[in-house]
Motif scaffolding. Structure first.
Motif, PDB file in Angstrom:
ATOM      1  N   ALA A  27       0.837  -1.205   0.000  1.00 41.33           N
ATOM      2  CA  ALA A  27       0.000   0.000   0.000  1.00 41.33           C
ATOM      3  C   ALA A  27       0.869   1.251   0.000  1.00 41.33           C
ATOM      4  CB  ALA A  27      -0.941   0.003   1.199  1.00 41.33           C
ATOM      5  N   GLY A  28       1.943   1.229   0.773  1.00 40.48           N
ATOM      6  CA  GLY A  28       2.871   2.353   0.822  1.00 40.48           C
ATOM      7  C   GLY A  28       3.595   2.580  -0.491  1.00 40.48           C
ATOM      8  N   GLN A  29       3.707   1.521  -1.293  1.00 45.10           N
ATOM      9  CA  GLN A  29       4.358   1.616  -2.604  1.00 45.10           C
ATOM     10  C   GLN A  29       3.354   1.901  -3.714  1.00 45.10           C
ATOM     11  OE1 GLN A  29       7.826   1.083  -3.196  1.00 45.10           O
ATOM     12  NE2 GLN A  29       7.881   1.311  -0.992  1.00 45.10           N
ATOM     13  N   GLY A  30       2.067   1.959  -3.361  1.00 44.48           N
ATOM     14  CA  GLY A  30       1.026   2.188  -4.358  1.00 44.48           C
ATOM     15  C   GLY A  30       0.748   0.971  -5.230  1.00 44.48           C
ATOM     16  N   ILE A  31       1.035  -0.215  -4.704  1.00 44.04           N
ATOM     17  CA  ILE A  31       0.831  -1.452  -5.449  1.00 44.04           C
ATOM     18  C   ILE A  31      -0.418  -2.147  -4.920  1.00 44.04           C
ATOM     19  CG2 ILE A  31       1.785  -3.727  -5.984  1.00 44.04           C
ATOM     20  CD1 ILE A  31       4.581  -2.456  -5.564  1.00 44.04           C
ATOM     21  N   GLU A  32      -1.350  -2.437  -5.827  1.00 42.18           N
ATOM     22  CA  GLU A  32      -2.556  -3.149  -5.441  1.00 42.18           C
ATOM     23  C   GLU A  32      -2.332  -4.645  -5.579  1.00 42.18           C
ATOM     24  OE1 GLU A  32      -6.394  -1.951  -6.840  1.00 42.18           O
ATOM     25  OE2 GLU A  32      -5.642   0.051  -7.311  1.00 42.18           O
ATOM     26  N   ALA A  33      -2.643  -5.384  -4.539  1.00 37.08           N
ATOM     27  CA  ALA A  33      -2.508  -6.833  -4.569  1.00 37.08           C
ATOM     28  C   ALA A  33      -3.497  -7.434  -3.576  1.00 37.08           C
ATOM     29  CB  ALA A  33      -1.091  -7.262  -4.221  1.00 37.08           C
ATOM     30  N   GLN A  34      -3.980  -8.593  -3.924  1.00 37.48           N
ATOM     31  CA  GLN A  34      -4.835  -9.345  -3.016  1.00 37.48           C
ATOM     32  C   GLN A  34      -3.933 -10.288  -2.237  1.00 37.48           C
ATOM     33  OE1 GLN A  34      -7.567 -11.933  -5.019  1.00 37.48           O
ATOM     34  NE2 GLN A  34      -8.639 -12.485  -3.162  1.00 37.48           N
ATOM     35  N   VAL A  35      -3.891 -10.124  -0.919  1.00 34.15           N
ATOM     36  CA  VAL A  35      -3.037 -10.954  -0.062  1.00 34.15           C
ATOM     37  C   VAL A  35      -3.940 -11.839   0.791  1.00 34.15           C
ATOM     38  CG1 VAL A  35      -1.214 -10.969   1.672  1.00 34.15           C
ATOM     39  CG2 VAL A  35      -1.308  -9.110  -0.009  1.00 34.15           C
ATOM     40  N   THR A  36      -3.813 -13.153   0.599  1.00 34.58           N
ATOM     41  CA  THR A  36      -4.611 -14.098   1.366  1.00 34.58           C
ATOM     42  C   THR A  36      -3.680 -14.993   2.176  1.00 34.58           C
ATOM     43  OG1 THR A  36      -4.669 -15.628  -0.501  1.00 34.58           O
ATOM     44  CG2 THR A  36      -6.526 -14.119  -0.272  1.00 34.58           C
ATOM     45  N   GLN A  37      -4.260 -15.710   3.101  1.00 37.25           N
ATOM     46  CA  GLN A  37      -3.490 -16.581   3.991  1.00 37.25           C
ATOM     47  C   GLN A  37      -3.923 -18.025   3.827  1.00 37.25           C
ATOM     48  OE1 GLN A  37      -4.495 -13.196   7.063  1.00 37.25           O
ATOM     49  NE2 GLN A  37      -3.890 -15.068   8.095  1.00 37.25           N
ATOM     50  N   GLY A  38      -3.003 -18.924   4.145  1.00 44.02           N
ATOM     51  CA  GLY A  38      -3.329 -20.338   4.098  1.00 44.02           C
ATOM     52  C   GLY A  38      -2.308 -21.149   4.863  1.00 44.02           C
TER      53      GLY A  38
END
Length: 91
Positions: A27-38
């Motif tokens: 977010a601080g880098q302005g990069i959108e990504a979906q981060v999930t856990q498993g």
């Protein structure tokens, strides 16, 4: 949007901490990504539909997605380099 899967032994506490660190950095880098856990057991049924896996445990050799070692998030040693590696995979 890029997808990142954070893997730990049980998919609970450790992956939550790592996922939060990754989300905040991106977010601080302005990069959108979906981060999930498993959990690592999730990988035994096949390679998930993600662009990158960040793992704090050993990942099966059958996984064909790039894997970044997440241990620096636990130790604090080399975390900046690991975050840079993650960003590199997403670009």
């Amino acid at each position: 949007m890029k997808k990142i899967l954070v893997i730990c032994g049980t998919g609970v506490a450790t992956s939550t901490m790592v996922a939060t660190s990754i989300k905040d950095h991106l977010a601080g880098q302005g990069i959108e990504a979906q981060v999930t856990q498993g959990k690592v057991m999730d990988l035994l049924s096949g390679t998930p539909d993600v662009d990158l896996i960040v793992a704090t445990t050993t990942v099966p050799d059958t996984v064909t997605v790039p894997v970044v070692a997440g241990l620096p998030f636990l130790t604090g040693i080399g975390q900046d380099a690991t975050l840079a590696e993650i960003v590199g995979h997403l670009q």
